[in-house]
Design an enzyme around this catalytic site. Structure first.
Site, PDB file in Angstrom:
ATOM      1  N   GLU A   1      72.548   8.655-108.550  1.00  0.00           N
ATOM      2  CA  GLU A   1      72.408   7.241-108.895  1.00  0.00           C
ATOM      3  C   GLU A   1      71.044   6.671-108.525  1.00  0.00           C
ATOM      4  O   GLU A   1      70.929   5.690-107.796  1.00  0.00           O
ATOM      5  CB  GLU A   1      73.536   6.442-108.231  1.00  0.00           C
ATOM      6  CG  GLU A   1      74.888   6.818-108.812  1.00  0.00           C
ATOM      7  CD  GLU A   1      76.056   6.117-108.171  1.00  0.00           C
ATOM      8  OE1 GLU A   1      77.023   5.789-108.885  1.00  0.00           O
ATOM      9  OE2 GLU A   1      76.031   5.912-106.945  1.00  0.00           O
TER      10      GLU A   1
ATOM     11  N   GLU B   1      81.599  12.610-110.995  1.00  0.00           N
ATOM     12  CA  GLU B   1      82.565  11.750-110.309  1.00  0.00           C
ATOM     13  C   GLU B   1      83.575  11.282-111.344  1.00  0.00           C
ATOM     14  O   GLU B   1      83.207  10.871-112.445  1.00  0.00           O
ATOM     15  CB  GLU B   1      81.887  10.541-109.651  1.00  0.00           C
ATOM     16  CG  GLU B   1      80.956  10.886-108.500  1.00  0.00           C
ATOM     17  CD  GLU B   1      80.283   9.667-107.880  1.00  0.00           C
ATOM     18  OE1 GLU B   1      80.833   8.548-108.024  1.00  0.00           O
ATOM     19  OE2 GLU B   1      79.226   9.821-107.249  1.00  0.00           O
TER      20      GLU B   1
END
Length: 1011
Positions: free
Chosen positions: A458, A524
């Site tokens: 991220e 994820e």
């Protein structure tokens, strides 16, 4: 400026202002290298204790300052009196030892809103500096040519080091080793070692992970001796032929000092020197390493000086395996692999201070649950994690210590331009990234468990991340992973796989219908926050239907929390905000399939069911076995088939199977379902035949059940008519062992006595509400569905209708209440109690939602009974909680439990403890007196039996905040909303698992006293 290597800098001390310089990555840090250990000889290696190592972990002296201005001048000098300083544990987080407070944030930088800090700069008002001091004496004098180093295996977020007052060096990167040479400053006697740890440095902008923010020396500190000839680095590679018939093991070394090496592979022989200076040996018919069969070969490298004297004995465990993208797919030893994974923070009861034993226990849990892969979110772990993954068999995505999520948000929100993204394309951040990449790869490169390198998490995109990926490719052949390309697609070549997060299964399938260029990994998915993990089967099914979907990594393995006590001395697991810190992100850290202390949640059981290596299909006569193993046949396992009638076992028998890897075979059942009317279950259990490192013999690795009904259900014999007393204010219905009173004043059943004792603590009332789950809070359930909370708490008798309506029928006396529900537009609910002469009460609830209202969280009746009814026995799904979208792991049977133990202790209390498919259930006291609830439909009802109402659960911030037990609360329901699980900040429960909206709904069940 980035420097490394002993003597690379002429600085005599360290200027703390340099912590705000992104280019100041390290000074005098030794080059990154493999994590091998070295011993004097084979006997010493066998003992596991190296005479070249000396641990400095233990008690150190500490001076803690709120910022750099509070540091004592000259504190690092040997003459400074530290006797009045505090004692602290190393390894240990300072915040868990009384210095500052733990702070949990997800995306927010911990200083955000306190100081105006530009990326690369650091807070100055509050930025604690920890000055550590310890003393040591070498366990023996340095030998000729020997050098002494020190390794800080984890210092958050940066460390500067002095020995006997002389500046040694500085290093950033909290999660990889920082090693320095001490030789020029060490004495044979007592030495004063000083280390200064800075909480936030420029590197902290690269460490915005979703975790608790700590600081300090949180991993081991070790002195290491390097002989006059030392194996500085070793690289072991294995090449496996296309037909798997041969493997070549190649060893490349970097020596410090003049000497040579020789190497032997156990069971094969000596490695021979090659033209390029490497050593190699061919292995015929190799025993290959995989997660299914993590076979390791022992390699021994011996270091000799020019006179042939043995100076170092270096043992390594080598896994012969081939992992690569072949024919467009991720393959292990030639076979397409599905990475059935979890994300795992290195976190436990002591925060990120975890032991090898705790790590090994985690790996056993994962293996026993069928997990075959781990992503090290979002930083490299302790080195022993990889050793254990090698030995137990787990595929690892090794992730670099990088996350800039807070700054990515600034780009996404338009607060900064793409040119200002960090690390983005900004050249001042590239040295830190490459340093972190090298520190991870060089340390972990010899572990067969590491199958992919990840550039971080991220952090948007940009040329810097592409440079990192290219550096990985230049130094190793493992595939590269990076998810941020999904958001910044300028450099798609950064990653070798398509990686996304929390994409719904249907959207993944649609994407892959058009994009066939790379394997797809959900790095994820299934955000397991609180009571969650619903409808995850859709993803797993897709992975076995769509060849390109090859990676599924649940977020995440264990709750992050800090165990603490409240003002009354009661222990609880604290989350964001519990320590007086701000900013924070509340309980968003509670995403584990296990709790902080590794207590399994029902989510773990569901994970195990979905990840099991066999898919089973059961009919009344036949079992079909699909073997999802890549290299292991079903004949290696025991298979047991059991038939039961309404929970009572009738027969059990073994079944011999021989289904090859990837194959499917059907077998006749070794047991028969009787023709006698009744409800029968056939259970299949596949178990370990022999003990493994992670589970004992008999451990169940896969299971399935199906239910078969034979003949029509046996009807209940007619009951005698009850006695009706239609009084002024109450309607009484009576029989030999019971009495029921229905109030004309208060609008409900106010008493139900059985065998002379009252069973009701309050009037039953319609219930359309439950305590919001974490997922429901994430999409705003309280605001959207709040009318159903009002309807549950404040239903009133409908004006102009009799209260109640009473009629005598053949089956008994019917009493009906018609409620107006305070929704906009208005809704209605009718509840009819039909009471027979034996005290059985058939309940019919009819709900008419107002036009346009949202779906109900649940449709049921709330019954409060005495707390003495503490034992629940039920025939239905069990043994653990289940919901409409999370039922794969439960089994129909007869179960029992204590009511006080039925609320799963999620980090924040929420709807939990539900049982599905309940045919009947009874709550009783120690003598068997109590209440029985029965379903009217063959597939059963849903049931909650807890000591608290949904409203009390919703009001509690932690399990310890729940009120004292005063009652048992039964909530039989026609249906409850599924828990959902795609994400926890907006994803809804899938439509098929909702209570239908916009239509009249009817729920029927019965209750009665039992003795």
């Amino acid at each position: 400026m980035t420097t490394s290597g002993a003597g690379a800098s002429a600085r005599v001390t360290f200027d703390p202002r340099r912590t705000a310089d992104p280019l100041c990555v390290s000074e005098n840090k030794r080059p990154a290298h493999s994590d091998h250990r070295w011993f004097r000889d084979a006997d010493e290696a066998l003992s596991g204790v190296s005479s070249f190592e000396q641990s400095l972990s233990g008690t150190w002296k500490l001076h803690w300052a709120r910022n750099a201005d509070g540091v004592i001048d000259g504190w690092q000098q040997p003459g400074v009196d530290t006797s009045g300083w505090d004692d602290v544990r190393v390894p240990g987080h300072l915040q868990l030892q009384g210095y500052g407070t733990p702070q949990y944030t997800n995306v927010q930088y911990p200083w955000d809103g306190h100081e105006q800090v530009a990326p690369g700069q650091v807070p100055t008002r509050y930025n604690p500096v920890a000055s550590y001091v310890t003393t040591f004496a070498p366990d023996r004098p340095l030998e000729a040519g020997e050098r002494l180093g020190i390794t800080f295996h984890g210092a958050e977020s940066a460390v500067a080091v002095w020995l006997n007052g002389a500046y040694v060096g500085y290093a950033t990167d909290s999660f990889t080793p920082s090693e320095f040479d001490l030789t020029e400053h060490v004495t044979d006697g007592e030495n004063v070692l000083a280390a200064q740890v800075f909480t936030w440095t420029s590197g902290s902008w690269l460490e915005d992970q979703d975790f608790f923010r700590f600081s300090g020396l949180f991993r081991d500190v070790v002195l290491t001796r390097r002989p006059r000839v030392h194996l500085e680095d070793i690289r072991v590679t294995t090449a496996v032929s296309a037909d798997l018939a041969e493997a070549t093991v190649t060893v490349r070394v970097r020596l410090g000092g003049p000497g040579s090496v020789r190497a032997t592979l156990e069971g094969v022989g000596a490695l021979e020197e090659q033209a390029d200076g490497s050593l190699a040996v061919a292995v015929r018919d190799p025993h290959l390493w995989s997660a299914e069969d993590p076979h390791l070969h022992d390699l021994v490298v011996e270091v000799l000086d020019d006179d042939g004297e043995l100076l170092e004995h270096v043992p390594l465990a080598v896994g012969l395996r081939r992992f690569a993208i072949e024919d467009g797919l991720l393959r292990i030893n030639g076979q397409r692999v599905v990475l059935k994974g979890v994300n795992r923070h290195e976190f436990g009861l002591n925060g990120r201070v975890v032991t090898r034993e705790e790590t090994e226990a985690d790996i056993r849990i994962l293996k026993a649950a069928g997990v075959n892969a781990v992503r090290t979110s979002h930083y490299p772990n302790n080195t022993y994690f990889y050793e254990l993954c090698d030995r137990y068999g787990l595929y690892v995505i090794d992730e670099m210590n990088l996350e800039t999520h807070g700054l990515w948000d600034a780009v996404a929100n338009g607060d900064v331009t793409l040119d200002e993204a960090v690390p983005g394309d900004r050249p001042e951040w590239l040295p830190a990234l490459l340093d972190r990449a090298a520190s991870m790869l060089e340390r972990d490169k010899n572990h067969p468990s590491v199958v992919m390198w990840s550039c971080g998490n991220e952090s948007f995109g940009g040329s810097n991340l592409l440079a990192v990926a290219d550096w990985f490719r230049e130094h190793d052949d493992r595939p590269i992973h990076y998810e941020g390309v999904h958001w910044d697609p300028r450099h798609p070549e950064t990653t070798d796989v398509v990686s996304q997060m929390y994409t719904p299964a249907a959207a993944v399938e649609a994407f892959l219908a058009e994009h066939r260029d790379k394997p797809f990994v959900l790095c994820e998915y299934a955000h397991a926050m609180g009571n969650s993990f619903g409808a995850v089967a859709k993803y797993v099914d897709l992975a076995y239907r769509e060849p390109l979907l090859q990676g599924l990594f649940v977020w995440d393995f264990a709750d992050q929390a800090v165990r603490t006590t409240d003002r009354h001395g009661r222990t609880y697991d604290g989350y964001g905000g519990d320590f007086g810190e701000a900013p924070h992100d509340g309980d968003f850290c509670g995403n584990g399939v296990v709790l902080l202390d590794r207590t399994p949640t029902p989510k773990l059981a569901e994970l195990k069911y979905l990840y099991q290596p066999f898919r089973l299909s059961v009919t009344r006569d036949e079992l079909t076995v699909e073997n999802r193993h890549l290299f292991t046949g079903s004949a290696a396992y025991d298979v047991v088939v059991t038939v039961a009638r309404e929970g009572a076992v009738l027969a059990e028998a073994p079944l011999a199977t021989d289904v090859g890897p990837g194959g499917t075979t059907a077998y006749p059942l070794p047991v028969a379902v009787p023709d006698v009317p009744g409800e029968y279950t056939v259970d299949v259990s596949i178990r370990l035949r022999s003990a493994t490192a992670w589970a004992p013999a008999g451990h169940e690795v896969a299971s399935e059940q199906d239910v078969f009904r034979v003949g029509a259900p046996v009807g209940r014999p007619p009951a005698p008519r009850p006695r009706l007393v239609n009084g002024i204010h109450n309607v009484g219905v009576h029989g030999p062992r019971f009495s029921a009173l229905f109030s004309k004043l208060h609008g409900g059943l106010v008493s139900y006595r059985y065998a002379g004792r009252e069973l009701l603590r309050s009037s039953p009332r319609p219930c359309f509400w439950h305590a919001p789950t974490a997922n429901e809070r994430g999409w705003g359930m309280g605001a959207e569905d709040g009318q159903w909370l009002l309807a549950s708490r404040y239903a009133a008798l409908r004006p102009g209708t009799p209260a109640p309506e009473v009629s005598e029928q053949a089956e008994g006396v019917a009493v009906t209440y018609r409620y107006a529900l305070p929704t906009v537009p208005a809704s209605g609910c009718d509840v009819t109690y039909l009471v027979d002469g034996e005290g059985r009460v058939d309940v019919t609830m009819i709900v008419r939602p107002g036009d346009g209202l949202p779906d109900l969280p649940e449709l049921g009746l709330l019954l409060e009974v005495p707390a003495d009814l503490h034992r629940l026995e039920w025939y239905g799904d069990g043994p653990h909680e289940a919901y409409a979208d999370r039922r794969g792991s439960v089994r129909l049977g007869r179960w029992s439990a204590e009511v006080t133990e039925l609320l799963t202790p999620y980090l924040r209390p929420q709807e939990a403890g539900n049982r599905t498919g309940v045919r009947w259930a009874a709550v009783t006291d120690d003598r068997g007196w109590g209440m029985r609830v029965s379903a009217s439909e063959a597939d059963g009802l849903e049931l909650s039996a807890l000591p608290w109402t949904p409203f009390e659960i919703e009001n509690a911030a932690h399990p310890v905040d729940l009120p004292p037990v005063q009652k048992t609360v039964l909530r039989p329901a026609w249906r409850r909303r599924g828990v959902g699980g795609d994400d926890s900040w907006g994803a809804r429960t899938h439509p098929e698992h909702l209570v239908p909206a916009g239509e009249e709904l009817t729920f029927r069940f019965s209750f009665e006293g039992v003795l």
